[in-house]
Structure formats: structure tokens, C-alpha cells
Write a protein that holds these residues in place. Structure first.
Motif, mmCIF file in Angstrom:
data_model
loop_
_atom_site.group_PDB
_atom_site.id
_atom_site.type_symbol
_atom_site.label_atom_id
_atom_site.label_comp_id
_atom_site.label_asym_id
_atom_site.label_seq_id
_atom_site.Cartn_x
_atom_site.Cartn_y
_atom_site.Cartn_z
ATOM 1 N N PRO A 190 0.818 -1.214 0.000
ATOM 2 C CA PRO A 190 0.000 0.000 0.000
ATOM 3 C C PRO A 190 0.849 1.260 0.000
ATOM 4 O O PRO A 190 0.396 2.310 -0.396
ATOM 5 N N GLY A 191 2.069 1.182 0.488
ATOM 6 C CA GLY A 191 2.929 2.353 0.413
ATOM 7 C C GLY A 191 2.683 3.313 1.557
ATOM 8 O O GLY A 191 1.923 3.066 2.487
ATOM 9 N N ALA A 192 3.399 4.429 1.435
ATOM 10 C CA ALA A 192 3.285 5.430 2.493
ATOM 11 C C ALA A 192 2.630 6.664 1.927
ATOM 12 O O ALA A 192 2.797 6.977 0.740
ATOM 13 N N CYS A 193 1.929 7.351 2.761
ATOM 14 C CA CYS A 193 1.299 8.592 2.345
ATOM 15 C C CYS A 193 1.586 9.670 3.372
ATOM 16 O O CYS A 193 1.206 9.547 4.533
ATOM 17 N N PHE A 194 2.301 10.688 2.917
ATOM 18 C CA PHE A 194 2.571 11.817 3.802
ATOM 19 C C PHE A 194 1.644 12.950 3.444
ATOM 20 O O PHE A 194 1.470 13.274 2.272
ATOM 21 N N SER A 195 1.063 13.563 4.501
ATOM 22 C CA SER A 195 0.159 14.682 4.258
ATOM 23 C C SER A 195 0.563 15.848 5.142
ATOM 24 O O SER A 195 1.079 15.663 6.244
ATOM 25 N N PHE A 196 0.313 17.021 4.607
ATOM 26 C CA PHE A 196 0.438 18.175 5.498
ATOM 27 C C PHE A 196 -0.736 19.099 5.252
ATOM 28 O O PHE A 196 -1.279 19.173 4.164
ATOM 29 N N TRP A 197 -1.094 19.765 6.342
ATOM 30 C CA TRP A 197 -2.234 20.686 6.304
ATOM 31 C C TRP A 197 -1.752 22.054 6.746
ATOM 32 O O TRP A 197 -0.980 22.168 7.692
ATOM 33 N N LEU A 198 -2.184 23.075 6.024
ATOM 34 C CA LEU A 198 -1.800 24.423 6.397
ATOM 35 C C LEU A 198 -3.042 25.287 6.528
ATOM 36 O O LEU A 198 -3.950 25.212 5.693
ATOM 37 N N PRO A 199 -3.074 26.119 7.565
ATOM 38 C CA PRO A 199 -4.224 27.010 7.686
ATOM 39 C C PRO A 199 -4.102 28.155 6.675
ATOM 40 O O PRO A 199 -3.000 28.455 6.198
ATOM 41 N N LEU A 200 -5.227 28.779 6.441
ATOM 42 C CA LEU A 200 -5.206 29.852 5.467
ATOM 43 C C LEU A 200 -4.408 31.033 5.974
ATOM 44 O O LEU A 200 -3.780 31.772 5.222
ATOM 45 N N GLN A 201 -4.456 31.210 7.287
ATOM 46 C CA GLN A 201 -3.704 32.288 7.883
ATOM 47 C C GLN A 201 -2.702 31.701 8.863
ATOM 48 O O GLN A 201 -3.061 30.884 9.683
#
Lengths: 934, 128, 95
Positions: free
Chosen positions: A913-924
Motif C-alpha cells: 500500500p505504500g506510504a502517504c505523507f500529508s500536510f495541512w496548512l491554515p489559510l492564515q
């Protein structure tokens, strides 16, 4: 009638039994198994309140006045209701300050005044002498009744040498000395005496109930029969009612109740057994209700006896009603019972005499004689003299003196006056102590002068309105002045003072004496402020429940020397006892030898307290003052000492607080230290990791360079290979150094951030383009999913590019070759934007999920480890978090663990299945802490 | 008879340099890429000397050293620890675990050769 | 003295006793009747007396109240000397 010899023998036999009981109790007490440490014994000892008066007088009173005998016993009951509050305070005060008598109590409270002590003693003696006379009268009358033929006229006044009462007095004096003046005790406790009078109380009760039951069930057919026959006679019937042919004298009823309520505490004998002889405060709980119960029981059959006697002998015998308890059995030929009852009466009388005399003689020796002796300098400064024997001698002389006085009174005045009246006169005298004592316990404003004034005025009033008339009525004074007032002045008539008429003598006297007492006490006390010494004593007394020994202030200033104090104690307490006390004190303060005790204020107070037990607090004060150099205590001093004490208490509390907070602080410090140590370790680890990482490429570079240097004849191909490696390692080194610096800067907050509007679509597209070459090399596919509209972010575009490149290159490192697939997707939500990079590589073991973000951690197996520094992800995370976002590894969709590759050539594994890296950034970004572009 | 030397290191470039160096000196060289491989190689190949790196996957150099020293049959094997970890504590640990010598990276090739000769009891053959 | 509930109850009982045994409440019992052959007035007096004693015993000496009371340990009630604190107490205010 009985033979005199029998009566005397029986009496002496009984007294010997008493003595045996006392001796046994003393012996047990010395062994430590005290018999009087028992609430029941304590309660019974209080029953010494019932004297021969109860035996004879009550019946006499009942015969003439019906229920009028009762107030004398209702008063004590009411007093005991408050007993748990008031008497308990007295006990606490007496124990704390070693008070041994009423005079001591009053004197100690009002500044340890010898004058006050002497006055109280005088009042007590004057008040008690008639009461003792009453006992002598009762015993001798009883004896006469038993031994004279019915019909013989009782002899009139006899010469004293032939008066049985005189010998009774002497015998009682002897016994009293044996009970109470064998040795000096600093606590003034007399175990034997208490046991003996408790025993007597039982004998009294049993004897009285016996004769009562005899009358009811033997002479009559039970209570019903008795009362029925009484009610048949109108004169007797009236006795059973409240109003007996006239207005009920409510005032007198009230006065009697009040009077007896006060007396039950302030009679010297009552104070002695209730307060001084008390072993434990908690015994009071039992005693306050057992004692009234006793009173109730002993009075239960008084009315039947009285009625029975009146019925038996006829109404005209009311005059001799006092002797019904004896005359009724005698008349019925129950000689044994009569003797038993006489013994009971004797018991009542002796109990009272012994205790009262001991109490009064203590007061006389301590408060009257000793102070006078102490004025004699020779006595005070005489060295090496053991004065304890002298004190004992004085005590014994006082006992004898009081009894002789009692006899004298009896001889001169007793015959002419009914027993009851004499007793009440005594009650009224000791009632004068009430305002002064109660005021002293509850009012800090009472002063010495106030107490003196109150006592003097009250006593004078009592003497004038009650004592004088009684003497006059006995024929020793001109009775005229009673009827018309002194010098004919009408409104000074002793029994109608200021024209207050309509009251009987007792009520009238009680009213005036107590009123004058109170007014004088309060008035004079308020006239001038208390002195330092008075104020300090007032505090110690009124606040006795709040003060403990540890925090109690010591009101003494001056200097003393320990040998002097020791000598003083030896003289008055005896050498052995004094040395034992000092040794004990030395041990308690942690000093090896008694001589080394520091003579500070607390020690001086200790010595004074011990002496007070033997000689009274007033004399003790004088003695200590004579040995020490003292400074007078002003009220300011008192306040200052109090301040100091309360300060000390506050300090100690503050100290506790401090030490507690110190403990807390230490714990916190230890915590912080641990944290620092672990951080230090982390830093060490980091440093060693960094150096290791840096040294590894350096090693290759150096080694290969040296090899080339050493071997000139190295084949060119080999040389080329080596140089290529050197170049690559140099690049690797550069990359590493840059990243380490980057990491350090970001973490230290020194990085430059350039915030601008970021179009993620453009950024992602660019990043994918940049890494396209790498993916092509690996024959991997990159799919990009971008929504049509992506909100603009405020972030640093270069840094975000760095993150994207990092994630993409990681994916490129781990995708299988060939067949690698990487999916980049962007999703927007209300708060921010999420970017995910999914690869179909081996994936990351969930156990390693956190480690991936550690510095220098490199995934994959060793053989296939791609070129990397291990710092990419940590830096990326720092960047993302700097802008208020998160970088994470998506949890694997299925919990199938990826098989760790073993040694050997890589096998074709099924697509992971592999790896999945995610990042989240706020609008401000959260806080604008980065520098804005110029 | 030429001595056999085992190189245990996971860094390929270092292995290349060491291999070349030692072969130039005339030794027989065997290579292991991680700790487990190193142990099995030692057991099978019975090298006279092991150049042991510490930071290896699966088993660290310290563990390998300990295992070798614990094995009675391998007592004759010389161990030269070669590592970038250069703190005093690491040196002491290595020596305490039974390594015969300890050299930090980066190393001088000449020194390494000398040390290896020393350990193997060979007179140093001077290299240019 | 501690103005606790117990103390207040005692004071109340005291006041109640005074009122009960004096004018005019005492006069209530003054009748010409007999109770089991005993005239009412004396009988009631004694019964009231018993009631007072019982109330007092309950207030002061019932087991629950007794157990709560800590033993009076602060002032010594035995012939031991008044124990000064073992640690050094206040410095004597010597001039």
C-alpha cells in the motif's frame, strides 16, 4: 435506746473502716492503679454536698414546709447543667496553673494578690465555721437521741469538757489530719480522702433509703397508704401543695435555688472535690448527671419520712422533725436500723467536715499564715532549711483551729437556731465568691481592686443582713437593733434594708449582698485599667481553652539563677522532690544536668507553678520574687509578650508554609533538572549523530584521496571512479551541512521567513516538474489531483517548495523500480488546505511511524538505502508547523504489516500500500512572527 | 600465507576505499554490509582481523564485538573498531568489550595500515 | 468557651430548667389530685427532675459525644510538672 458504749464503738469502728478505705486507696494510688481515676467515684465524691443537714434538716424542713426542702437540691441540678461548661473551665485553669483552692484561684486570677487571697480565706473561714458547727450539732444531737432514755430531758448547755460534741470535734480533727496533712503534694491531691468520701456517699444513701423504706413499708402500707392518711389530715394535706395557706413565696423559692446553685460550686469542699481532686476532665461528663441523680435518690423519701413522722407522733412533733430519721426507728424498736441511720448521719457529717476542713486549712496555711511568715526575712533567706515540715505543721494547726472554732460556734450559738438556717447562712457567705470567680473566668476586665471591692462589700452586706441578725437572735446581741435598725435608723434595719420588705431574711440578704458585690466588682474594675500582671493573668484564665503549653506566653521578665531556684524548691518541697522535678525539667529541655538549665522566663514560671502547688500562688509569687531580680510588668509589656507569642506562632506557621513550598520548589527543580539532563542527552545524541553523519563522507573522501596520492600508478579508470566518489561525497557533505544549518536555524528561530501569497496549485505543479527527471529515471508515474480552486495561503513559498520537494524525493526513493506510482492530491477545507503525497513503496511500519520524523532517521533497509541525510522530514515538519500546520504520516489502510526485507536480492513483493505523507496548512498563519519582505 | 581481513561497514564508499587499500597491502578481503552478515562471515570465513564499524543496521559493531569475544572459538580474531563515533565513552566501551584497537573516522590510510600490521604481527612494509 | 452546638443546648436546658421550676410554671402542677396514690405536686416535681437529669445525661454523656471529645492532653492532669516545650521556647524578654 442504746448504750453509749455501743454507739461510740460503732462510730469509731466506722471511722476506722473509713480510714482503711482511704489508706488502701492511697496505697493503690502510689502503685499507679488509682481507684479514684473513675468517673463514678468522682461523681460520688461530689455527693459530699449532702451533709448531716440532708439527713436531719431536710426532713425537718419537709415537715414544716412541704416541698420547701427541694430548692436546695434543684439548684445543684441546674448548676450541673452548666457544669460541663463552667466547671470544666475551672478544672482546666486549675490544672494549668496549679490552683489548689478557691482563695488561690481568685488570688491568682487577679494578679496573684496576697491581700485578696487572705480576704477570701477569711470569708471562707467565717462562712464555714457555722456549717461545721451544724455538723457537730447534728452528731451530738443524734448521739443524745440514741443514748438518752425517751423521757429524759436533754441536758442544757454542758461544760465543754463534758460535751460530747467537743470530743467529736477533736476526733474529727485527728482524722482530718490523717487524711489530708500527712505530706505535701504539689498537686494537693488526696486520693485516700476522695475514696473515703465516695464510700461515705454510698453509706449515706443506703442508710437514708433504708430508713425511708422502713417508714413507708413498715410503719405504713406503702406510699399510697401513707399519702392517703396524710391527705386525711388537713394540716398535712397542705404540705403537699405549693401554696400552703398563704401566698407562695416565689422570691424565696427562687433565692434558695439560686443560692444552692452557687454553693454547689463555691463551697470550699465542693471546689476541692470537683476541681482540685479531679483526675480527668472527661469524668465530668458522667458526674454532671450522676450527682443530680444521687440528690434525687436521697431526697426521694424525705417527704414520706416527714409525713410518716408527723402521722406517727402527731402534728405537734413538727418541732423535732429533724430527728425523725432516728426517732422513728427507735420508737418502733428497730435499734439496729437506728444505729445504722446514725452511722449514716455520722458519715455525712464526717465527710463534710473532713473535706471542708482540709480545703479551708489549705487556704489558711497558704494564704494567711505563710505570707505572714514570709515577711519574716529570716525565714525567706534561711539557707538549708527544709520548710516543708513547717508547712505541714501549719496545715495541721489550721485543721485543729477550724474545728475548735466550729465547736465554739456550736457551743455559743448553735443551740438556739435551727440547723437549716445555719447552713443557709454559710451558703450565702460563699455565694459572695460567685461574681468574682465567674467574672474572673469570663471577663478580662476584672481587676484586683474590683475583686477586693466586690468581696468586701458583699461580705459586709452578708454580715450585716444575715450574720448579725442570727447572732442577735441567739441572744448574743441586742435584738433591738434588728427590729429598729442601728441607732433607731429605720431604713438601715438589717432585715429590711432601705425599706425593702416582704422578703424573708435569706432572700433579702442574698439580694442585697449579691447586688452590692456585683456593682462594686464591676464598677471598681472599670474605674481603672488592669495592671500588666492582672492583664496577663486575665488572659491566661479567660482564654485557657485556647492556650496550649507550647504556645502559651510567659509573662515574666527578669533574671534568676538556677541554684537559687533549686534551693527555694528544696526548702518548700523537700530536697528529694525538688531535685526530681528539676531533673525532669532538664530532661525535657534536653539539658544533661539540672544545674545547666537556663534560667529563662519559662523556667522561672515552671518553678513558680510548682511552688504554688505547695504554698499557693500568692506566696509562690513572693518567694520567686525574692530570689530573682524581676522587672514589673506593665500592660504594654503584656501586650508585647502576647505579640511575641502570637508572632512566634505566626512565624512557626510561616516556617511550615515555607518548608512546604520549599519542598515543592525542590521537587520542581528536580523535575526541571531531569528535563534539562534529558535535553542535554538529546543534544549530545544530536551532536554525535551530526558528527557521525559528517564524518562518514569525510572518511571516504580522505581515504580515497590518500589512496590516489599514494599510488601513482593507479589505473585511470580506477582513478576516475575514486574521484567520482569523492565528488559525490563532497556533494553529500555539502547537502548535509546545509540541512543541519537549516534545521538549527529554524529551531533556534533565526530562520528567515518570507511570507507571501502562495498559490498551491502553481507550487505543486512546479515541484512535480522539478522532480520529473528523478521519477523518469526510476520509471515511476506521478499523478496530480488538483481541485479547480485552491484558496490562497499566506506562507513562505520557497520553504513550502522545500517541503514538497522533500516529500516527492522521499517518494521517489522508495517507489519500486519499475512500476512506481506516486499520487499528489490537494484538498481544501474551511480552515486550510491539505496536500498528500502517496507512493506505492514498501510503506512504513506503524511502529516506525513516529521515528520517521526523527533526525537522521533513514527508512528502508541498509542495502538499498538511498542517498539521504535523514533530516528532510524533520525540517519539513518544522516548516509546516511554523505556519500553524501539521505534517503527518497517514495510517495504513489495512493493518497488514509490511514484511521487512531480509538479506539477499530484493524479491518482487506484491504491491504494498505504500506510504502517504500529508500536510495541512491554515489559510492564515497563527502569529505574524516572520519578517515581511521589504 | 596471507591474512584474511573482514571489512564490516554499511557505507559502500568506505568499503570501496578500504577494500582497495587492504588488497594493495596484500591481504585477502571479505566484506560484510551489516551486523548479522558480519557475524556469519566471521564464523564461516574465520578472518584474522575484523575492521568493525559501529553504526551498522541489524547489529551494531559493539554487539558484534561482544558476540565474537564471547565465542571461545573466535578468541584469536583481532578486532579493530573503525567508527565515526569518537567520544571517549565510545572508545572506552569498545575497548571494554574486547576490541583490540579503536580508530576514529576519518582515518589516515597510513596509520590504518600500520595498525593492521601491528595487530597481525607483521612488520610494517613501508609504503610510500 | 466554645460556642458549639452542645454548649448552646446546655445553656438552653439550663434556662428551661429555671423557667420550669419557678413561677409561674411550677404552679401548674399544683393540684389536689393523686397519681397512683401520690399527690400530683410532689410527684410531678420529681418527675420533672428526672426528666432534667435524663436530658442532661443525653446531652453530655451519650457515647457519640464522648467519643468525639479528644482527651485533654494539653494541660497535664497528673502530678508531672507542667511540661515546657522541648524545643527552645521564646527567648526570655530580658532587659
Amino acid at each position: 435506746m442504746l448504750s453509749p458504749a455501743l454507739v461510740i464503738a460503732a462510730s469509731l469502728g466506722y471511722l476506722l473502716i473509713l480510714f482503711a478505705v482511704a489508706y488502701w486507696a492511697d496505697w493503690r494510688g502510689r502503685q499507679g492503679r488509682s481507684v479514684i481515676a473513675n468517673p463514678w467515684v468522682y461523681a460520688l465524691s461530689m455527693a459530699v454536698y449532702c451533709t448531716a443537714w440532708t439527713y436531719f434538716g431536710s426532713v425537718g424542713r419537709a415537715a414544716t414546709g412541704g416541698v420547701w426542702f427541694l430548692p436546695i437540691y434543684l439548684g445543684p441540678t441546674l448548676a450541673m447543667v452548666l457544669g460541663w461548661l463552667v466547671v470544666r473551665k475551672m478544672i482546666r485553669i486549675a490544672k494549668a496553673y496549679r490552683i489548689t483552692s478557691i482563695a488561690d484561684f481568685i488570688a491568682s486570677r487577679y494578679g496573684k494578690s496576697p491581700l485578696l487571697a487572705g480576704l477570701v480565706t477569711l470569708i471562707a473561714v467565717v462562712g464555714i465555721v457555722p456549717y461545721i458547727a451544724l455538723q457537730l450539732k447534728a452528731v451530738s444531737a443524734g448521739y443524745a437521741l440514741l443514748t438518752t432514755q425517751a423521757g429524759d430531758v436533754a441536758q442544757a448547755s454542758v461544760h465543754w469538757s463534758q460535751d460530747s460534741a467537743f470530743y467529736v470535734a477533736l476526733v474529727l480533727a485527728g482524722f482530718t489530719m490523717v487524711f489530708g496533712a500527712r505530706h505535701l503534694d504539689t498537686t494537693e491531691r488526696h486520693e485516700g480522702m476522695v475514696a473515703a468520701i465516695a464510700f461515705e456517699s454510698v453509706v449515706k444513701l443506703v442508710a437514708f433509703l433504708s430508713v425511708g423504706l422502713f417508714v413507708v413499708y413498715n410503719l405504713f402500707d406503702g406510699l399510697g397508704d401513707l399519702f392517703a392518711r396524710a391527705q386525711a389530715v388537713p394540716a398535712l394535706r397542705q404540705l403537699l401543695r405549693l401554696e400552703q395557706g398563704g401566698q407562695f413565696a416565689w422570691a424565696q423559692w427562687f433565692a434558695l435555688t439560686l443560692l444552692s446553685m452557687l454553693s454547689v460550686v463555691f463551697l470550699p469542699r465542693q471546689f476541692q472535690v470537683m476541681v482540685v481532686e479531679n483526675v480527668r476532665e472527661s469524668h465530668l461528663r458522667r458526674a454532671v448527671w450522676v450527682f443530680p441523680l444521687y440528690l434525687l435518690l436521697i431526697n426521694l423519701l424525705v417527704l414520706p419520712i416527714a409525713l410518716g413522722g408527723l402521722l406517727y407522733f402527731g402534728s405537734g412533733a413538727a418541732m423535732n422533725a429533724e430527728s425523725f430519721v432516728l426517732s422513728l426507728p427507735l420508737a418502733a424498736d428497730q435499734n439496729a436500723l437506728a444505729l445504722f441511720v446514725f452511722i449514716g448521719g455520722l458519715s455525712a457529717a464526717t465527710g463534710m467536715v473532713i473535706v471542708e476542713t482540709i480545703a479551708v486549712s489549705t487556704m489558711v496555711s497558704n494564704e494567711l499564715v505563710l505570707p505572714l511568715l514570709l515577711r519574716w526575712r529570716h525565714l525567706r533567706s534561711g539557707a538549708g532549711q527544709d520548710l516543708s515540715r513547717l508547712l505541714l505543721g501549719i496545715r495541721r494547726a489550721a485543721i485543729l483551729g477550724v474545728l475548735v472554732l466550729g465547736y465554739v460556734y456550736f457551743h455559743l450559738a448553735g443551740e438556739a437556731y435551727a440547723l437549716v438556717s445555719i447552713g443557709l447562712i454559710s451558703f450565702a457567705a460563699v455565694a459572695q465568691f460567685a461574681p468574682v470567680m465567674l467574672g474572673g473566668m469570663y471577663w478580662k476586665g476584672g481587676t484586683r481592686r474590683g475583686a477586693l471591692a466586690g468581696l468586701l462589700v458583699g461580705f459586709a452586706m452578708w454580715a450585716y443582713t444575715l450574720m448579725l441578725p442570727s447572732i442577735a437572735k441567739s441572744g448574743w446581741l441586742d435584738a433591738g437593733f434588728v427590729a429598729h435598725g442601728p441607732w433607731g435608723v429605720g431604713w438601715l434595719r438589717p432585715e429590711q434594708l432601705l425599706g425593702l420588705s416582704g422578703f424573708d431574711g435569706l432572700t433579702h440578704s442574698l439580694f442585697w449582698s449579691l447586688l452590692a458585690n456585683l456593682v462594686a466588682y464591676v464598677g471598681v474594675s472599670l474605674w481603672r485599667a488592669p495592671s500588666g500582671h492582672e492583664a496577663s493573668q486575665a488572659l491566661l484564665f479567660v482564654d485557657v481553652f485556647e492556650r496550649t503549653t507550647i504556645s502559651s506566653p510567659v509573662f515574666w521578665r527578669g533574671q534568676a539563677r538556677t541554684p537559687d531556684l533549686l534551693q527555694l524548691c528544696e526548702r518548700f518541697l523537700g530536697a528529694a522532690k525538688a531535685q526530681a522535678l528539676f531533673a525532669d525539667y532538664a530532661r525535657q529541655v534536653g539539658v544533661r544536668h539540672a544545674d545547666a538549665i537556663r534560667p529563662d522566663a519559662r523556667f522561672v514560671q515552671f518553678v513558680e507553678t510548682q511552688l504554688a502547688g505547695a504554698v499557693g500562688s500568692a506566696s509562690a509569687r513572693v518567694l520567686v520574687a525574692s530570689v530573682a531580680e524581676e522587672e514589673t510588668l506593665t500592660p504594654d509589656d503584656v501586650l508585647r509578650i502576647l505579640d511575641e507569642t502570637s508572632q512566634i506562632r505566626a512565624y512557626s506557621r510561616a516556617l511550615e508554609e515555607k518548608s512546604r513550598s520549599l519542598e515543592q520548589a525542590t521537587a520542581e527543580l528536580r523535575e526541571a533538572n531531569n528535563q534539562l539532563q534529558s535535553l542535554d542527552r538529546l543534544k549530545d545524541d544530536f551532536m554525535s549523530s551530526v558528527t557521525h553523519e559528517l564524518r562518514t563522507p569525510l572518511t571516504s573522501i580522505r581515504a580515497l584521496a590518500e589512496l590516489m596520492q599514494a599510488d601513482e600508478g593507479m589505473p585511470a579508470a580506477q582513478r576516475q571512479q575514486f574521484i567520482g566518489i569523492i565528488v559525490a561525497e563532497t556533494e553529500r557533505l555539502t547537502r548535509l551541512v546545509n540541512q543541519v544549518l537549516d534545521m538549527a536555524k529554524i529551531e533556534a528561530g533565526h530562520a528567515d521567513w518570507h511570507v507571501a501569497a502562495v498559490d498551491l496549485r502553481a507550487l505543486v505543479t512546479q515541484a512535480v516538474a522539478t522532480t520529473a527527471e528523478v521519477f523518469r529515471e526510476r520509471a515511476a508515474q506521478v499523478h496530480v489531483h488538483l481541485p479547480a480552486q485552491v484558496p490562497t495561503l499566506q506562507a513562505d513559498p520557497d520553504r513550502l517548495m522545500q517541503v514538497l520537494l522533500n516529500l516527492l524525493s522521499n517518494a521517489a526513493k522508495f517507489v519500486p523500480q519499475p512500476g512506481g506510482e506516486v499520487v499528489v492530491s490537494v484538498q481544501a477545507d474551511a480552515q486550510g488546505v491539505t496536500v498528500s503525497v502517496q507512493d506505492n513503496g514498501p510503506g512504513i511500519d506503524p511502529a516506525q511511524a513516529l521515528l520517521v520524523f526523527d533526525r537522521f532517521h533513514q527508512g528502508g533497509d541498509a542495502a538499498r538505502r538511498p542517498q539521504g541525510t535523514g533530516l528532510g522530514l524533520p525540517i519539513s515538519r518544522q516548516i509546516v508547523e511554523h505556519f500553524g500546520g501539521r505534517l503527518w504520516l497517514e495510517p495504513p489502510p489495512t493493518p497488514a504489516p509490511t514484511p521487512t526485507p531480509t538479506q539477499g536480492p530484493p524479491q518482487l513483493l506484491p504491491p504494498a500500500p505504500g506510504a502517504c505523507f500529508s500536510f495541512w496548512l491554515p489559510l492564515q498563519p497563527p502569529i505574524a512572527k516572520e519578517t515581511t519582505p521589504p | 600465507m596471507t591474512a584474511k581481513i573482514l571489512i564490516a561497514d554499511d557505507e559502500p564508499n568506505i568499503v570501496i576505499s578500504l577494500e582497495y587499500l587492504l588488497q594493495r597491502e596484500g591481504y585477502t578481503v571479505v566484506v560484510a554490509r551489516d551486523g548479522n552478515e558480519a557475524l556469519s562471515s566471521i564464523a564461516t570465513e574465520r578472518p584474522d582481523l575484523v575492521l568493525l564499524d559501529v553504526m551498522m543496521p541489524h547489529k551494531s559493531g559493539f554487539e558484534v564485538c561482544q558476540a565474537v569475544r564471547a565465542d571461545a572459538a573466535l578468541q584469536a580474531t583481532k578486532i579493530l573498531m573503525l567508527t565515526a563515533k569518537g567520544r571517549e565513552t565510545d572508545v572506552a566501551k569498545g575497548l571494554a568489550l574486547g576490541a583490540n584497537a579503536y580508530m576514529t573516522k576519518p582515518f589516515s590510510t597510513r596509520e590504518l595500515v600500520q595498525k593492521v600490521a601491528e595487530l597481525l604481527g607483521r612488520p610494517t612494509e613501508g609504503s610510500a | 468557651m466554645h460556642k458549639g452546638l452542645g454548649s448552646q443546648r446546655l445553656v438552653a436546658l439550663f434556662a428551661g430548667g429555671w423557667v420550669l421550676f419557678n413561677f409561674p410554671l411550677l404552679g401548674l402542677w399544683d393540684r389536689d389530685a393523686t397519681v397512683w396514690g401520690i399527690p400530683v405536686f410532689p410527684a410531678s416535681l420529681f418527675l420533672l427532675w428526672v426528666a432534667l437529669i435524663v436530658a442532661l445525661a443525653w446531652l453530655v454523656d451519650r457515647p457519640s459525644v464522648r467519643d468525639d471529645e479528644a482527651p485533654p492532653s494539653a494541660p497535664p492532669s497528673d502530678p508531672a510538672p507542667l511540661s515546657p516545650s522541648a524545643q527552645s521556647p521564646a527567648r526570655p524578654p530580658q532587659a
